[in-house]
Design an enzyme around this catalytic site. Structure first.
Site, mmCIF file in Angstrom:
data_model
loop_
_atom_site.group_PDB
_atom_site.id
_atom_site.type_symbol
_atom_site.label_atom_id
_atom_site.label_comp_id
_atom_site.label_asym_id
_atom_site.label_seq_id
_atom_site.Cartn_x
_atom_site.Cartn_y
_atom_site.Cartn_z
ATOM 1 N N ILE A 1 0.768 -1.202 0.055
ATOM 2 C CA ILE A 1 0.065 0.084 -0.006
ATOM 3 C C ILE A 1 0.882 1.398 0.012
ATOM 4 C CG2 ILE A 1 -1.715 1.188 1.274
ATOM 5 C CD1 ILE A 1 -2.618 -1.454 0.116
ATOM 6 N N TYR B 1 -1.562 -7.374 17.551
ATOM 7 C CA TYR B 1 -1.788 -6.898 16.320
ATOM 8 C C TYR B 1 -3.221 -5.834 16.115
ATOM 9 C CZ TYR B 1 -2.681 -5.812 11.364
ATOM 10 O OH TYR B 1 -2.743 -5.103 10.176
ATOM 11 N N LYS C 1 -3.206 -1.661 15.810
ATOM 12 C CA LYS C 1 -4.230 -0.943 14.937
ATOM 13 C C LYS C 1 -5.289 -0.190 15.295
ATOM 14 C CE LYS C 1 -1.632 -1.506 11.269
ATOM 15 N NZ LYS C 1 -1.272 -0.491 10.346
ATOM 16 N N THR D 1 -0.610 -8.013 -0.964
ATOM 17 C CA THR D 1 0.658 -7.518 -1.004
ATOM 18 C C THR D 1 1.658 -8.798 -0.508
ATOM 19 O OG1 THR D 1 0.773 -6.901 1.552
ATOM 20 C CG2 THR D 1 -0.314 -5.353 -0.134
#
Length: 370
Positions: A88, A240, A244, A277
């Site tokens: 990204i 995680y 975020k 990705t």
């Protein structure tokens, strides 16, 4: 502050997360039960997000089919993109450069940086793009970059806090002793933003775009203040999700504090949904299963970058907003307002996290005007 220890994680980072909540460790590193638990938790989070989608903001919703063709010229603007060597971040840097901006790609690996720059210049000859060394897991590196830019740039029009690390199977620590995902995804960006604030304020209409993830909406995601660094019970997916969620809370709190103190910032959050990705390339375990059997959930990285690019460049992008895909489970689909989970809207927790983050990072933002 946690005592400084050597990093124990073998994981690489440099692009933002794209498939929130799906564990990506080597299959040998974790028991089968844990890997399937992470997979089921991720899918559950996606479905909960879908069920809550009707609660998103409606007024002022961006054009659903917004694309790079709609992006205004960025001639004369200067952007810093963390983790811009792949995924990204790379797609964002490439699009900004093609629109005429001067783009600084900040990442750890100079060789990958040069490759990214060469690729961008191949598509856009004469693109104004350069590499800057940055290790978000080392606050001294963050400080050195801030000092370099403050001494060499006339201003900074846009900061895109994009770099990310996703679910290392074993708990690792940063150079400063913090849990790696908290350090890389959140605390390093918090410090970078604070230290670059004077440079941002020299711009006419500065923007800070911070990338979150649909993992922030996972059921039970919250800031674990008693064990912020997961020292007592490390869970890769939970750590995680917390990192975020912290990114999202930071973006919203930054706008509130800018409004109160007159910093003149437009702080916006975004997430890329589920995108392809290199974070998921050549992986086994749960990630390999997902790629083989749930590939319909994935969208190209260039598509996943659109919410970030809209937030960074669109005239109508709103400070304090959260943009992302609005299709099924916010995994992909038309651009729009993303669902803000209740934990991210908790202003008291956001204020507490801010104070803790200033203490841990040694970064002080100007005090709001009372």
């Amino acid at each position: 502050m946690t005592q400084r220890t050597a990093s124990a994680t073998p994981s690489r980072y440099g692009s933002t997360t794209v498939f929130a909540g799906v564990a990506t460790p080597d299959a040998k590193a974790r028991p089968l039960y844990s890997r399937w638990r992470s997979c089921l938790a991720a899918l559950g989070a996606l479905f909960l997000s879908a069920c809550a989608a009707d609660g998103s903001m409606v007024q002022g919703r961006p054009k659903p089919d917004w694309s790079l063709a709609d992006m205004p010229s960025q001639e004369g603007r200067i952007f810093l993109v963390t983790g811009g060597t792949s995924g990204i971040g790379y797609e964002s840097a490439k699009a900004l450069a093609a629109a005429g901006a001067q783009v600084l790609i900040a990442a750890r690996n100079p060789a990958q940086g040069e490759e990214a720059i060469a690729s961008i210049r191949q598509e856009t000859p004469g693109a104004q793009v350069r590499f800057e060394s940055l290790d978000l897991a080392d606050l001294a590196s963050v400080h050195r970059l801030s000092e370099r830019l403050s001494a060499t740039l006339p201003r900074l029009d846009g900061l895109i806090n994009n770099a990310g690390l996703m679910e290392p199977p074993e708990r690792g620590t940063s150079a400063d002793g913090f849990e790696m995902q908290f350090a890389v995804n959140y605390l390093g960006h918090f410090a970078l933003t604070g230290q670059l604030l004077p440079l941002l304020q020299k711009a006419d209409a500065p923007r800070v775009v911070t990338l979150s993830s649909i993992a922030a909406a996972r059921g039970g995601a919250a800031i674990n203040f008693p064990d912020l660094q997961f020292e007592h019970a490390y869970d890769p997916a939970a750590a995680y999700g917390q990192s975020k969620l912290a990114c999202l809370m930071f973006a919203l709190e930054l706008q509130r504090r800018s409004d109160a103190a007159g910093w003149g910032l437009r702080s916006i959050a975004s997430h890329p949904g589920v995108s392809r990705t290199n974070l998921l390339a050549n992986r086994g375990g749960v990630s390999g299963f997902v790629r083989r059997n749930l590939s319909f959930l994935f969208q190209p990285a260039a598509r996943g970058a659109l919410p970030t690019l809209y937030a960074a460049t669109a005239q109508d992008a709103q400070g304090g907003a959260y943009y992302g895909p609005t299709g099924m489970m916010e995994a992909r689909g038309p651009l729009g307002f993303a669902k803000v989970p209740p934990a991210a809207a908790d202003t008291r927790a956001a204020a507490q996290l801010w104070v803790v983050s200033e203490e841990l990072s040694g970064t002080r933002f100007p005090s709001p005007v009372r």
